[in-house]
Design a protein around this motif. Structure first.
Motif, short mmCIF file in Angstrom:
data_model
loop_
_atom_site.label_atom_id
_atom_site.label_comp_id
_atom_site.label_asym_id
_atom_site.label_seq_id
_atom_site.Cartn_x
_atom_site.Cartn_y
_atom_site.Cartn_z
N ILE A 159 59.00 114.18 -23.43
CA ILE A 159 58.90 114.40 -21.98
C ILE A 159 59.40 115.78 -21.62
N VAL A 160 60.56 116.15 -22.19
CA VAL A 160 61.15 117.45 -21.86
C VAL A 160 60.21 118.57 -22.30
N ALA A 161 59.63 118.42 -23.52
CA ALA A 161 58.74 119.47 -24.03
C ALA A 161 57.54 119.63 -23.10
N VAL A 162 56.92 118.52 -22.72
CA VAL A 162 55.75 118.61 -21.85
C VAL A 162 56.14 119.19 -20.49
N SER A 163 57.29 118.74 -19.95
CA SER A 163 57.73 119.27 -18.66
C SER A 163 57.98 120.77 -18.73
N PHE A 164 58.56 121.19 -19.87
CA PHE A 164 58.83 122.61 -20.06
C PHE A 164 57.53 123.41 -20.00
N LEU A 165 56.51 122.90 -20.74
CA LEU A 165 55.21 123.61 -20.75
C LEU A 165 54.60 123.61 -19.35
N ALA B 94 53.25 126.37 -14.28
CA ALA B 94 53.39 126.53 -12.83
C ALA B 94 54.03 127.87 -12.49
N GLY B 95 55.08 128.23 -13.27
CA GLY B 95 55.74 129.51 -13.05
C GLY B 95 54.78 130.67 -13.29
N GLY B 96 53.93 130.52 -14.33
CA GLY B 96 52.94 131.56 -14.63
C GLY B 96 51.96 131.72 -13.48
N LEU B 97 51.61 130.60 -12.88
CA LEU B 97 50.68 130.63 -11.74
C LEU B 97 51.29 131.44 -10.58
N LEU B 98 52.58 131.20 -10.34
CA LEU B 98 53.28 131.96 -9.30
C LEU B 98 53.18 133.46 -9.57
N SER C 42 63.63 126.49 -14.11
CA SER C 42 64.46 125.38 -14.58
C SER C 42 64.51 124.26 -13.55
N ALA C 43 64.44 124.61 -12.25
CA ALA C 43 64.38 123.56 -11.25
C ALA C 43 63.11 122.74 -11.41
N LEU C 44 62.00 123.41 -11.75
CA LEU C 44 60.74 122.69 -11.94
C LEU C 44 60.82 121.75 -13.14
N ILE C 45 61.45 122.24 -14.22
CA ILE C 45 61.61 121.36 -15.40
C ILE C 45 62.35 120.09 -14.99
#
Lengths: 363, 298
Positions: A21-27, A32-36, A330-333
């Motif tokens: 879960i953590v790995a997928v959330s990280f990706l 999402a951050g890249g989109l920003l 990190s907040a998004l993760i």
């Protein structure tokens, strides 16, 4: 069976599932951050290089990642042990300042002790201060049912103000920045890789992961804390004094927060500075939640957050991306992991619901 | 010199955001969904209000954007708490962390400054005829924010909604016993969703008040604990709209005293700044102690 069964019906994903879960959330957070960044017309690849690859290219930067991770390990463990007992210690942020002040005072004020003993005195003083301050909201909770979220947040403001007052008015080093005098050399934790701030505090943090794991998994106290956290009613019926457990868990949690402060003062800076914490206490809540309160999970998550934090300062220097972007990441993760956990925990219930619906349609 | 009229003005100014956040937020609490994300919700709203006011040069668009942001963020909270059944404190905290960082990041990438945004068009202050000529309290009505004036009708409306309408009864029933409410035919989830959204609506007003009425810009971390004190006001005001308003006035008064005492008495500012927070802890403790005594007497 009934009590034991009740103890296992909450929040249960295994370590492997959680890691996935953590790995997928990280990706997902990276995407999402890249989109920003793309929306602002940044070139994404070099930014990810500085964030994720560059720290691994030299031992020097790897050491800096460990430096960033050290306080986060303490913060994660501190929140996790309280969480285990279902207590929400948002007060780590205040307790760590109190611990840091105690360490700075003992480190600069007490002289004539041999180095190892001096460090020990300072560390114990910091742990005691943090622990006692954590006992206040714990006592209010068990005695008056005051929700610890409110009391700890309010105490954070109070402690921060008082510590600032003490530094500025009573215990100030002569110089432009408001900080305490340097602690004596005998109170410094051993530096492992100067000029970086890596010190024995990191080893202590790693060792504490093992200690807490053993405490929770292998001792009666840990079992009781875990049981009370998972199902208070069942725990009470099996004869557990839940009030004393809440106090104990908060005492340990506050002591760990105090230890965080001591590591920063005795190992990191060598003095106590006003507002030195970038929000370790809040990061600790994210880390403990993501790690499912598992001490080793906290260690890994703290290292990941340390990597992001170091990458953030890297980005600030090398690119024109503000370091807050990393904090958003990190907040998004955190949010993604919380959401994924909730969905996965509900999957069996949903499947059951669908099955019963089908049964109803075709009797 | 401590002036009574400036203390009055400061009391009302400081309690506006607390009263708004509290009066809306209590609906969520009453329905069983507590929201420590009020702090972050206000922060998002304050930022959205400034952005909209900046781009349209109309503070009314800013107000609308602030309210919309408040509702959207509370929708997120509601979805996590009610549909996904996540721990309420955790997701509330996540919203706060996200708000603190996302607003600073957005501020630096849109306006090129992490600390504060440029000054934008702010909502007009109103001067109430007749009332402004009164002695002592006159300053209060000389140039009062439109949103501050809205607090009293909103509180009365909340009172009416909570105690005099079927919807309010449903909110209370769902909070006290969701199963019983469900069996009685109440749509539990819908009631909880709307209750949380009401909190988002007033938090949106509170955020817009802070950024485009009290100030005319967004400042990093400008909510600075007001969301948390609003929750304390909900507890202290015993989940009652008028009680919450009184509690908000009380905390606002503590804040005004803090401002008035700064520099006038020989007490360090840091100690004075602690007053509202210490009072919050004491107030909540006494409140809980009283509730415990009453339930023990039953």
């Amino acid at each position: 069976m009934s009590i034991l069964g009740a103890l296992h019906n909450r929040r249960g994903t295994g370590a492997l599932t959680q890691a996935a879960i953590v790995a997928v959330s990280f990706l997902l957070a990276l995407a999402a951050g890249g989109l920003l960044l793309l929306m602002q017309g940044h070139d994404v690849l070099p930014i990810y290089y500085y964030l994720l690859i560059q720290p691994f290219t030299s031992p020097d930067s790897l050491v800096k990642v460990l430096v960033k991770a050290t306080p986060l390990i303490f913060a994660g463990l501190s929140v996790a042990i309280a969480f285990k007992c279902d207590v929400f210690n948002i007060g780590v942020e205040g307790q760590l300042y109190a611990g840091a002040l105690a360490a700075a005072a003992l480190g600069a004020g007490v002289s004539g002790l041999p180095p190892a003993l001096h460090v020990l005195v300072c560390v114990l003083g910091a742990m005691l201060t943090g622990g006692v301050l954590a006992l206040i909201p714990a006592w209010l909770k068990v005695r008056f049912r005051v929700h610890e979220v409110i009391s700890t947040i309010m105490m954070n403001y109070v402690i921060n103000n008082v510590v600032t007052l003490v530094i500025v008015d009573y215990f100030r080093h002569s110089g432009p920045t408001p900080r305490t005098p340097d602690v004596l050399p005998s109170a410094r934790m051993t530096q492992l890789a100067p000029p970086s701030q890596l010190n024995t505090g990191f080893l202590l943090a790693a060792a504490l992961c093992v200690v807490l794991y053993v405490l929770v998994q292998r001792t009666p106290l840990g079992w009781r804390i875990d049981a009370a956290g998972k199902n208070l009613c069942a725990a009470r019926y099996s004869g557990i004094n839940s009030k004393r457990l809440v106090l104990t868990a908060m005492l340990i949690s506050g002591a760990l927060a105090g230890l965080l402060g001591a590591e920063r003062v005795l190992g990191g800076f060598g003095y106590l500075q006003v507002n030195f914490s970038p929000g370790y206490g809040y990061d600790g809540i994210a880390i403990a939640t993501i790690a499912n309160n598992n001490p080793f999970g906290c260690l890994l998550m703290a290292l990941l957050m340390g990597l992001l934090s170091y990458g953030g300062t890297n980005l600030n220097i090398m690119t024109d991306v503000p370091s807050e972007w990393v904090n958003v990441l990190s907040a998004l993760i955190f949010v993604f992991v919380v959401a994924a956990n909730a969905v996965i925990c509900r999957l069996p219930a949903l499947r059951e619901k669908r099955r019963s619906m089908k049964r109803r349609v075709q009797p | 010199m401590i002036s009574v009229s400036s203390i009055l003005v400061n009391t009302v100014t400081s309690s506006t955001a607390l009263a708004l956040g509290g009066v809306g937020g209590l609906f969520g609490e009453r329905s069983g969904i507590s929201n420590i994300g009020l702090e972050g919700t206000m922060l998002f709203s304050a930022f959205a209000a400034v952005c909209a006011s900046y781009y349209t040069a109309s503070p009314w668009a800013g107000l609308a954007a602030g309210v919309a942001a408040g509702v959207l963020v509370s929708l997120l909270h509601a979805y996590f708490c009610i549909t996904l059944k996540v721990n309420q404190s955790i997701i509330g905290l996540a919203i706060n962390i996200l708000a603190a960082n996302l607003t600073v990041y957005a501020s630096s990438s849109i306006f090129g400054n992490k600390g504060f945004t440029p000054s934008v068009a702010k909502l007009p202050d109103v001067s109430v005829p007749l009332l402004r000529d009164l002695p002592v309290v006159g300053d209060l009505f000389g140039g009062v924010s439109l949103i501050t004036l809205l607090v009293i009708p909103i509180a009365l409306l909340a009172f009416y909604l909570l105690y005099k309408t079927p919807y309010g009864m449903r909110v209370i029933a769902v909070g006290q016993n969701p199963t019983a409410a469900y069996v009685a035919g109440v749509n539990v989830k819908r009631t909880q969703y709307t209750a949380v959204l009401l909190g988002g609506f007033t938090c949106g007003l509170a955020g817009a008040y802070l950024s485009i009425s009290y100030l005319s810009m967004f400042v990093r971390d400008m909510v600075s604990g007001r969301g948390f004190i609003a929750i304390a006001a909900i507890l202290f005001g015993r989940y009652d709209p008028l009680g919450v308003c009184l509690a908000a006035l009380f905390f606002g008064f503590a804040d005004a005293m803090q401002i008035a005492l700064q520099g006038t008495v020989r007490i360090p500012n840091e100690v004075i700044q602690c007053i509202p927070y210490v009072l919050t802890i004491l107030a909540v403790t006494f409140n809980e102690a009283r509730v415990m005594k009453r339930s023990a007497a039953l």
